[in-house]
Design a protein around this motif. Structure first.
Motif, short mmCIF file in Angstrom:
data_model
loop_
_atom_site.label_atom_id
_atom_site.label_comp_id
_atom_site.label_asym_id
_atom_site.label_seq_id
_atom_site.Cartn_x
_atom_site.Cartn_y
_atom_site.Cartn_z
N SER A 151 0.82 -1.22 0.00
CA SER A 151 0.00 0.00 0.00
C SER A 151 0.85 1.26 0.00
N VAL A 273 -7.36 7.09 2.61
CA VAL A 273 -6.87 5.74 2.89
C VAL A 273 -7.70 5.16 4.02
N THR A 274 -8.33 4.03 3.76
CA THR A 274 -9.12 3.36 4.79
C THR A 274 -8.20 2.55 5.68
N GLU A 280 -6.71 -0.78 3.70
CA GLU A 280 -7.63 -1.69 3.03
C GLU A 280 -7.96 -1.24 1.63
N ALA A 281 -8.01 0.08 1.41
CA ALA A 281 -8.31 0.63 0.10
C ALA A 281 -7.88 2.08 0.04
N ILE A 282 -7.68 2.58 -1.18
CA ILE A 282 -7.30 3.98 -1.41
C ILE A 282 -8.32 4.56 -2.38
N ASP A 283 -9.06 5.54 -1.92
CA ASP A 283 -10.08 6.19 -2.75
C ASP A 283 -9.57 7.55 -3.22
N ARG A 293 -11.75 6.87 -8.59
CA ARG A 293 -11.42 5.45 -8.64
C ARG A 293 -11.07 4.95 -7.25
N ARG A 294 -11.20 3.65 -7.09
CA ARG A 294 -10.80 2.99 -5.85
C ARG A 294 -9.67 2.03 -6.18
N ILE A 295 -8.61 2.10 -5.41
CA ILE A 295 -7.47 1.20 -5.58
C ILE A 295 -7.52 0.16 -4.46
N GLU A 296 -7.70 -1.08 -4.83
CA GLU A 296 -7.74 -2.15 -3.84
C GLU A 296 -6.32 -2.54 -3.44
N VAL A 297 -6.13 -2.84 -2.19
CA VAL A 297 -4.83 -3.29 -1.69
C VAL A 297 -4.73 -4.80 -1.88
#
Length: 352
Positions: A151, A273-274, A280-283, A293-297
């Protein structure tokens, strides 16, 4: 010297594995043991990482731990663990105030160390530990898992791309109601929110907008609310002002629950950043607050596997530090936390 330091060829030929031992048998030690077991069953790590041993101050406790996690050896003292010639890497899973003496014990016995955050209680201890690493040639690295996770590169990639424009400000928080744990409120254990949970937002900011991007802290303002019985910090907030005018706020507490969010604000949008403690994810949002967009880890075993793999790889290369968390980065964060505590007038009993 560890039997494997600088000997990557021996591992790559299949003649040996990196034997990982755990010093301490508390909650976080169980998480590491679970990680090592998962690594031993994962094709990416099974050929070179081996869950080997545990040491506690009580042999029965150590043996119960070893039985639960299928470790080869259990020791009733830390000295016995460091005397085992087959131990290559020791994960130190004890309170901050004990890390310095235990890491030195291990390194002087020829063992590499992966030291749980906070690396030490203060910068003086950190410098002494790293001096022993230089003297002995042993790897000594801080186990702050977010530094080693994929991440980090994902977040930095968004910022470096210019997608959210020029970064001007950021915020990060991490708060858990953990004051019921005795070590958290005990000054003798280097207790308080800062060293235990506050180290994460400070590291997040250092990676997301600070040193990873060439900025240095010019000055800061900080405040805290003390735990009434012992005076350690229960809540704290620190505002960092960087050399280019960028500003960031770090908040931590051991009394409440927060959203654990990391926020980086730019001229063309912002990212969220969650969970900075385990992203867990970057929005990514634009200036109209529209989710771009959402970037999944990437999926992980427990998240600890990255620090173990990096430490094992570094020792096989004969290095005394990891690229993801070099000694300079550890010292920079320790110096910042010392300066914050100094501003509060908060010293631990062993520092006075």
């Amino acid at each position: 010297m560890s039997r494997l330091n600088g000997n990557r060829a021996l591992v790559e030929s299949g003649q040996a594995k990196v034997n990982v031992a755990i010093l301490g048998a508390g909650r976080i030690a169980h998480t590491m043991a679970d990680t090592l077991n998962r690594m031993a069953s994962d094709p990416r790590y099974a050929s070179w990482i081996h869950p080997y041993a545990v040491a506690a101050r009580d042999l029965d406790r150590a043996q119960a731990f070893a039985d639960q996690w299928h470790l080869d050896k259990a020791y009733g003292s830390y000295e016995e663990l460091t005397a085992d010639p087959d131990v290559d890497l020791v994960y130190i899973a004890t309170p901050h105030s004990l890390h310095a003496e235990q890491a030195e014990l291990c390194m002087r016995a020829g063992k590499n160390v992966l030291v749980e955050k906070s690396f030490t209680a203060n910068t003086e201890q950190a410098r002494a530990m790293l001096a022993v690493a230089e003297e002995t040639g042993m790897l000594c690295t801080e186990a702050i898992w977010t530094r080693y996770m994929p991440s980090r590169a994902l977040i930095n990639g968004v910022i470096a791309s210019g997608e959210i424009g020029e970064v001007k400000a950021a915020s990060a928080n991490l708060c858990y109601p953990v004051s019921d744990k005795a070590r958290m409120t005990d000054p003798e254990c280097a207790g308080g929110a800062l060293l235990d949970v506050g180290v994460y937002p400070l590291n997040f900011l250092d990676m997301a907008i600070g040193a990873d991007h060439g900025r240095t802290i010019d000055h800061f303002e900080t405040s805290m609310s003390p735990w009434p019985q012992t005076g350690v910090d229960a809540h704290n907030s620190t505002t960092l002002y960087y050399d280019d005018g960028t500003m960031a706020v770090s908040v931590s507490s051991m009394l409440v629950t927060s959203d654990r969010g990391g926020y980086v604000w730019g001229t063309e949008g912002y990212l969220v950043v969650t969970n900075i403690n385990n992203p867990e994810a970057i929005d990514v949002y634009d200036n109209d607050h529209k989710l771009v967009r959402r970037i999944e880890v990437p999926a992980q075993l427990t998240g600890y596997e990255y620090e173990v793999a990096d430490a094992a790889s570094a020792l096989l290369d004969g290095s005394i530090e990891c690229e993801a968390m070099p000694h300079a980065d550890t010292l920079r964060i320790m110096e910042l936390m010392d300066a914050i505590r100094d501003r509060w007038g908060m010293k631990f009993p062993f520092e006075k």
